[in-house]
Design a protein around this motif. Structure first.
Motif, PDB file in Angstrom:
ATOM      1  N   ASP A  62       0.770  -1.167   0.024  1.00 35.50           N
ATOM      2  CA  ASP A  62       0.054   0.022   0.086  1.00 35.50           C
ATOM      3  C   ASP A  62       0.903   1.347   0.049  1.00 35.50           C
ATOM      4  O   ASP A  62       0.636   2.179  -0.740  1.00 35.50           O
ATOM      5  CB  ASP A  62      -0.740  -0.003   1.270  1.00 35.50           C
ATOM      6  CG  ASP A  62      -1.610   1.359   1.365  1.00 35.50           C
ATOM      7  OD1 ASP A  62      -2.187   1.693   0.265  1.00 35.50           O
ATOM      8  OD2 ASP A  62      -2.109   1.722   2.560  1.00 35.50           O
ATOM      9  N   ARG A  63       1.661   1.357   0.858  1.00 38.64           N
ATOM     10  CA  ARG A  63       2.554   2.441   0.968  1.00 38.64           C
ATOM     11  C   ARG A  63       3.498   2.760  -0.131  1.00 38.64           C
ATOM     12  O   ARG A  63       3.813   4.044  -0.541  1.00 38.64           O
ATOM     13  CB  ARG A  63       3.445   2.389   2.346  1.00 38.64           C
ATOM     14  CG  ARG A  63       2.844   2.266   3.539  1.00 38.64           C
ATOM     15  CD  ARG A  63       3.571   1.716   4.663  1.00 38.64           C
ATOM     16  NE  ARG A  63       2.840   1.435   6.135  1.00 38.64           N
ATOM     17  CZ  ARG A  63       3.421   0.754   6.947  1.00 38.64           C
ATOM     18  NH1 ARG A  63       4.809   0.341   6.676  1.00 38.64           N
ATOM     19  NH2 ARG A  63       2.650   0.530   8.072  1.00 38.64           N
ATOM     20  N   ASN A  64       3.883   1.761  -0.938  1.00 35.16           N
ATOM     21  CA  ASN A  64       5.049   2.129  -1.991  1.00 35.16           C
ATOM     22  C   ASN A  64       4.366   1.967  -3.342  1.00 35.16           C
ATOM     23  O   ASN A  64       5.190   1.998  -4.343  1.00 35.16           O
ATOM     24  CB  ASN A  64       6.160   1.059  -1.725  1.00 35.16           C
ATOM     25  CG  ASN A  64       6.766   1.145  -0.428  1.00 35.16           C
ATOM     26  OD1 ASN A  64       7.334   1.975  -0.112  1.00 35.16           O
ATOM     27  ND2 ASN A  64       6.695   0.227   0.322  1.00 35.16           N
ATOM     28  N   ARG A  65       2.997   1.756  -3.311  1.00 30.26           N
ATOM     29  CA  ARG A  65       2.416   1.673  -4.702  1.00 30.26           C
ATOM     30  C   ARG A  65       2.598   2.712  -5.642  1.00 30.26           C
ATOM     31  O   ARG A  65       2.471   2.689  -6.991  1.00 30.26           O
ATOM     32  CB  ARG A  65       0.976   1.157  -4.594  1.00 30.26           C
ATOM     33  CG  ARG A  65       0.195   2.234  -4.348  1.00 30.26           C
ATOM     34  CD  ARG A  65      -1.405   1.968  -4.125  1.00 30.26           C
ATOM     35  NE  ARG A  65      -2.292   2.701  -3.699  1.00 30.26           N
ATOM     36  CZ  ARG A  65      -2.308   3.472  -2.485  1.00 30.26           C
ATOM     37  NH1 ARG A  65      -1.728   2.876  -1.535  1.00 30.26           N
ATOM     38  NH2 ARG A  65      -3.331   4.180  -2.452  1.00 30.26           N
ATOM     39  N   THR A  66       2.766   4.023  -4.934  1.00 31.02           N
ATOM     40  CA  THR A  66       2.810   5.166  -5.910  1.00 31.02           C
ATOM     41  C   THR A  66       4.291   5.139  -6.577  1.00 31.02           C
ATOM     42  O   THR A  66       4.448   5.912  -7.512  1.00 31.02           O
ATOM     43  CB  THR A  66       2.618   6.664  -4.926  1.00 31.02           C
ATOM     44  OG1 THR A  66       3.615   6.547  -3.860  1.00 31.02           O
ATOM     45  CG2 THR A  66       1.276   6.755  -4.302  1.00 31.02           C
ATOM     46  N   GLY A  67       5.177   4.642  -6.145  1.00 33.19           N
ATOM     47  CA  GLY A  67       6.613   4.441  -6.834  1.00 33.19           C
ATOM     48  C   GLY A  67       6.833   3.128  -7.195  1.00 33.19           C
ATOM     49  O   GLY A  67       8.288   2.768  -7.289  1.00 33.19           O
ATOM     50  N   LEU A  68       5.738   2.670  -7.708  1.00 32.46           N
ATOM     51  CA  LEU A  68       5.735   1.033  -8.291  1.00 32.46           C
ATOM     52  C   LEU A  68       6.971   1.238  -9.481  1.00 32.46           C
ATOM     53  O   LEU A  68       7.869   0.340  -9.723  1.00 32.46           O
ATOM     54  CB  LEU A  68       4.534   0.687  -8.742  1.00 32.46           C
ATOM     55  CG  LEU A  68       4.605  -0.836  -9.584  1.00 32.46           C
ATOM     56  CD1 LEU A  68       5.209  -2.029  -8.545  1.00 32.46           C
ATOM     57  CD2 LEU A  68       3.210  -1.115 -10.092  1.00 32.46           C
ATOM     58  N   PHE A  69       6.848   2.108 -10.362  1.00 34.23           N
ATOM     59  CA  PHE A  69       7.802   2.282 -11.411  1.00 34.23           C
ATOM     60  C   PHE A  69       9.066   2.787 -11.303  1.00 34.23           C
ATOM     61  O   PHE A  69      10.074   2.669 -12.177  1.00 34.23           O
ATOM     62  CB  PHE A  69       7.085   2.963 -12.680  1.00 34.23           C
ATOM     63  CG  PHE A  69       5.801   2.259 -13.060  1.00 34.23           C
ATOM     64  CD1 PHE A  69       5.832   1.069 -13.858  1.00 34.23           C
ATOM     65  CD2 PHE A  69       4.432   2.726 -12.782  1.00 34.23           C
ATOM     66  CE1 PHE A  69       4.627   0.679 -14.474  1.00 34.23           C
ATOM     67  CE2 PHE A  69       3.350   2.097 -13.262  1.00 34.23           C
ATOM     68  CZ  PHE A  69       3.294   1.149 -13.976  1.00 34.23           C
ATOM     69  N   LEU A  70       9.367   3.298 -10.069  1.00 35.80           N
ATOM     70  CA  LEU A  70      10.376   4.036  -9.603  1.00 35.80           C
ATOM     71  C   LEU A  70      11.287   2.815  -8.977  1.00 35.80           C
ATOM     72  O   LEU A  70      12.546   2.880  -9.052  1.00 35.80           O
ATOM     73  CB  LEU A  70      10.304   5.257  -8.744  1.00 35.80           C
ATOM     74  CG  LEU A  70       9.620   6.509  -9.304  1.00 35.80           C
ATOM     75  CD1 LEU A  70       9.628   7.508  -8.285  1.00 35.80           C
ATOM     76  CD2 LEU A  70      10.561   6.970 -10.527  1.00 35.80           C
ATOM     77  N   GLN A  71      10.871   2.210  -8.201  1.00 37.89           N
ATOM     78  CA  GLN A  71      11.388   1.012  -7.339  1.00 37.89           C
ATOM     79  C   GLN A  71      10.467   0.022  -6.944  1.00 37.89           C
ATOM     80  O   GLN A  71       9.693  -0.374  -6.087  1.00 37.89           O
ATOM     81  CB  GLN A  71      11.719   1.888  -5.818  1.00 37.89           C
ATOM     82  CG  GLN A  71      13.067   1.246  -5.329  1.00 37.89           C
ATOM     83  CD  GLN A  71      13.156  -0.385  -5.073  1.00 37.89           C
ATOM     84  OE1 GLN A  71      13.141  -1.018  -5.993  1.00 37.89           O
ATOM     85  NE2 GLN A  71      13.322  -0.589  -3.671  1.00 37.89           N
ATOM     86  N   PRO A  72      10.232  -0.821  -8.054  1.00 40.54           N
ATOM     87  CA  PRO A  72       9.394  -2.068  -8.131  1.00 40.54           C
ATOM     88  C   PRO A  72       9.537  -2.953  -6.745  1.00 40.54           C
ATOM     89  O   PRO A  72       8.497  -3.619  -6.504  1.00 40.54           O
ATOM     90  CB  PRO A  72       9.413  -2.764  -9.387  1.00 40.54           C
ATOM     91  CG  PRO A  72      10.880  -2.410  -9.805  1.00 40.54           C
ATOM     92  CD  PRO A  72      10.975  -1.054  -9.213  1.00 40.54           C
ATOM     93  N   TRP A  73      10.747  -3.244  -6.293  1.00 42.41           N
ATOM     94  CA  TRP A  73      10.773  -4.160  -5.267  1.00 42.41           C
ATOM     95  C   TRP A  73      10.311  -4.050  -4.156  1.00 42.41           C
ATOM     96  O   TRP A  73      10.019  -4.933  -3.334  1.00 42.41           O
ATOM     97  CB  TRP A  73      12.494  -4.319  -5.106  1.00 42.41           C
ATOM     98  CG  TRP A  73      13.123  -5.301  -6.292  1.00 42.41           C
ATOM     99  CD1 TRP A  73      14.436  -4.692  -6.951  1.00 42.41           C
ATOM    100  CD2 TRP A  73      12.717  -6.334  -6.401  1.00 42.41           C
ATOM    101  NE1 TRP A  73      14.626  -5.582  -7.647  1.00 42.41           N
ATOM    102  CE2 TRP A  73      13.970  -6.856  -7.584  1.00 42.41           C
ATOM    103  CE3 TRP A  73      11.961  -7.596  -5.918  1.00 42.41           C
ATOM    104  CZ2 TRP A  73      14.034  -8.114  -8.116  1.00 42.41           C
ATOM    105  CZ3 TRP A  73      12.449  -8.744  -6.492  1.00 42.41           C
ATOM    106  CH2 TRP A  73      13.280  -9.123  -7.734  1.00 42.41           C
TER     107      TRP A  73
END
Length: 263
Positions: free
Chosen positions: A219-230
């Motif tokens: 949830d917290r990292n989904r906005t940066g999925l294409f920046l940092q997918p891991w």
């Protein structure tokens, strides 16, 4: 045993990380490298600069242990109720227990999750209770249906005529005859518990905003999925691996039992 190799690996990896991961985790945060894919971090950093691998090591217990505890609590409560209702010869007993459960089942699980969570404290044990309550009606219905068929067997009637008490008939014969049905349902039910726990964590139920949690990481990292997918892919893969592994393991166990019965 080769058939259990892949399910065993799928289960072992997330479970080992959940149980032993916190022993090897640190508390380092580098706020200058948020959503970084390098900077000396194996899987990069998350949205506030925390090491993704470190968060994975810390975040498994809330998902795995809560799902296991909720599944066990569900069966420990639901199976005795379902068996008792299924063995009862009084029709009003079944009506009194099952009709309220039908109303309960009419409410979607996610809506029920939100309703229960709105009145519960934001702690993990409350999440165990919520998931258990949501799963109880389905398991009670399944247990009752299975017990009804078994209670109609001549062996049960013979035990009654011999003066065996209901508890011994129920747990000594009926529950033992239900083992295959319970095992087949357990894998699916555990997957459902993981889904509910992950959904609750995703919505912030049962975990604080700063708690390390695999579902909350998604949830917290989904906005940066294409920046940092891991930061999203790694915890999601661990949740999926555990769900698939448990179901594959129970499927293999049931197939093995079926072959033993045929031979």
């Amino acid at each position: 045993m080769r058939r259990f190799l892949i399910p065993g690996l799928l289960i072992a990896i997330p479970v080992v990380l959940a149980v032993f991961g916190p022993m090897f985790a640190t508390a380092e945060v580098d706020k200058d490298v948020a959503f970084s894919s390098g900077a000396g971090h194996l899987f990069g950093t998350d949205f506030v600069g925390r090491d993704v691998w470190n968060e994975v090591l810390l975040g498994g217990r809330s998902v795995v242990l809560v799902a296991v505890a909720a599944t066990l609590c569900t069966y420990l409560i639901a199976v005795p109720i379902g068996v008792a209702v299924g063995m009862s010869r009084a029709r009003f007993v079944g009506e009194a227990v099952m009709r309220p459960l039908d109303v309960f089942l009419a409410v979607p699980s996610m809506l029920l999750l939100l309703l229960l969570a709105s009145t519960a404290p934001n702690v993990l044990w409350a999440l165990v209770v919520i998931v258990t309550v949501i799963n109880l009606p389905d398991v009670i219905r399944m247990s009752r249906a299975s017990a009804l068929a078994i209670a109609a067997r001549p062996a049960v009637e013979a035990m009654r005529l011999q003066g065996e008490n209901r508890a011994r008939i129920g747990f000594g014969y009926v529950v033992r005859a239900m083992v295959r049905t319970l095992a087949a349902d357990l894998g699916t039910r555990f997957t459902g518990a993981i889904y509910l726990v992950a959904s609750a964590s995703f919505l912030g139920v049962g975990v604080s905003p700063q708690t390390s949690d695999w579902a909350a990481m998604v949830d917290r990292n989904r906005t940066g999925l294409f920046l940092q997918p891991w930061a999203v892919v790694l915890p999601a893969l661990l949740i999926v691996a555990l769900s698939v592994g448990v179901n594959l393991a129970f499927d293999q166990l049931l197939r093995r039992k079926r072959r033993e019965v045929r031979t």
